[in-house]
Design a protein around this motif. Sequence first.
Motif, short mmCIF file in Angstrom:
data_model
loop_
_atom_site.label_atom_id
_atom_site.label_comp_id
_atom_site.label_asym_id
_atom_site.label_seq_id
_atom_site.Cartn_x
_atom_site.Cartn_y
_atom_site.Cartn_z
N LEU A 1 3.56 10.14 -0.20
CA LEU A 1 2.15 9.78 -0.42
C LEU A 1 1.59 10.45 -1.66
O LEU A 1 0.90 9.81 -2.47
CB LEU A 1 1.32 10.15 0.81
CG LEU A 1 1.58 9.33 2.06
CD1 LEU A 1 0.81 9.91 3.24
CD2 LEU A 1 1.22 7.87 1.83
N SER B 1 0.84 -1.20 0.00
CA SER B 1 0.00 0.00 0.00
C SER B 1 0.87 1.25 0.00
O SER B 1 2.04 1.22 0.38
CB SER B 1 -0.92 0.01 1.23
OG SER B 1 -0.20 0.31 2.39
N LEU B 2 0.29 2.35 -0.43
CA LEU B 2 1.02 3.62 -0.42
C LEU B 2 1.41 4.01 1.00
O LEU B 2 2.52 4.46 1.24
CB LEU B 2 0.16 4.73 -1.06
CG LEU B 2 -0.14 4.57 -2.54
CD1 LEU B 2 -1.12 5.65 -2.99
CD2 LEU B 2 1.12 4.60 -3.36
N TRP B 3 0.49 3.84 1.94
CA TRP B 3 0.78 4.23 3.32
C TRP B 3 1.93 3.42 3.90
O TRP B 3 2.80 3.97 4.58
CB TRP B 3 -0.46 4.05 4.20
CG TRP B 3 -0.15 4.37 5.62
CD1 TRP B 3 0.11 3.49 6.62
CD2 TRP B 3 -0.02 5.67 6.19
NE1 TRP B 3 0.40 4.15 7.78
CE2 TRP B 3 0.33 5.50 7.54
CE3 TRP B 3 -0.15 6.97 5.70
CZ2 TRP B 3 0.54 6.57 8.40
CZ3 TRP B 3 0.06 8.03 6.56
CH2 TRP B 3 0.39 7.83 7.88
N TRP C 1 0.50 8.48 -4.95
CA TRP C 1 -0.90 8.58 -5.38
C TRP C 1 -0.98 9.01 -6.85
O TRP C 1 -1.72 8.43 -7.64
CB TRP C 1 -1.65 9.57 -4.49
CG TRP C 1 -3.11 9.64 -4.81
CD1 TRP C 1 -3.71 10.40 -5.77
CD2 TRP C 1 -4.14 8.90 -4.17
NE1 TRP C 1 -5.06 10.20 -5.76
CE2 TRP C 1 -5.36 9.27 -4.79
CE3 TRP C 1 -4.16 7.97 -3.15
CZ2 TRP C 1 -6.58 8.73 -4.40
CZ3 TRP C 1 -5.39 7.44 -2.76
CH2 TRP C 1 -6.57 7.82 -3.39
N LEU D 1 -5.73 4.50 0.07
CA LEU D 1 -4.37 4.80 0.52
C LEU D 1 -3.76 3.62 1.28
O LEU D 1 -2.54 3.43 1.26
CB LEU D 1 -4.40 6.04 1.43
CG LEU D 1 -3.09 6.62 1.89
CD1 LEU D 1 -2.28 7.12 0.70
CD2 LEU D 1 -3.34 7.74 2.87
N VAL E 1 -2.15 5.70 -8.58
CA VAL E 1 -3.61 5.77 -8.61
C VAL E 1 -4.09 6.61 -9.79
O VAL E 1 -4.92 6.18 -10.59
CB VAL E 1 -4.17 6.31 -7.27
CG1 VAL E 1 -5.68 6.47 -7.33
CG2 VAL E 1 -3.77 5.38 -6.12
N THR E 2 -3.54 7.82 -9.91
CA THR E 2 -4.01 8.72 -10.98
C THR E 2 -3.54 8.26 -12.36
O THR E 2 -4.34 8.18 -13.29
CB THR E 2 -3.52 10.16 -10.71
OG1 THR E 2 -3.96 10.56 -9.42
CG2 THR E 2 -4.07 11.11 -11.75
#
Length: 171
Positions: A85, A43-45, A89, A156, A93-94
Amino acid sequence: MFYPKRQLILTCIAAMLAGCALHFLYHWWPNPVTALVSPINESLWEHVKLVFWPYLAAALILNRDRPGGVRPWLLTLSLLCGATLLLGWLYHVTLGGEALWVDLVLYAAVMILGFWLPTRFSGPFHGVRWLLPILAAALLALLIAWFTVHPPEALLFRDLSAVGSWLPLPC
């Protein structure tokens, strides 16, 4: 503050290598202690840990004989975690990016920025407002610990390897 360039470069390289090793630590040695300092999934976190712990250790080492010298580094630490982060993201994600080399370049860029930025601050660093970086770093450490144990369902915190982003850990 002044730091010898050689010391900064070597410490930066050591911190980046430590972050790379931390990436696999939980996979090699899964237990609650390693889960706090190493990503337990993709995960990003969880990848904030790769910046937070090595950078914090490097900042403490570089400023061991400098009272108050660690404060600009702690301020930068919070900014670096936010940048990690944000960039993660945007890329994953984008843009839907999955290239490992891009992740490595982004990680190196964030870490290099982290070793350059605190040298631009000039001291002395006194007063109540310079307690804020210490509090921000402590809060970030608590959030890392809490979300390791109790991750929310938000994107996230979702394991991106399940959707094809990032390479899975080697077995």
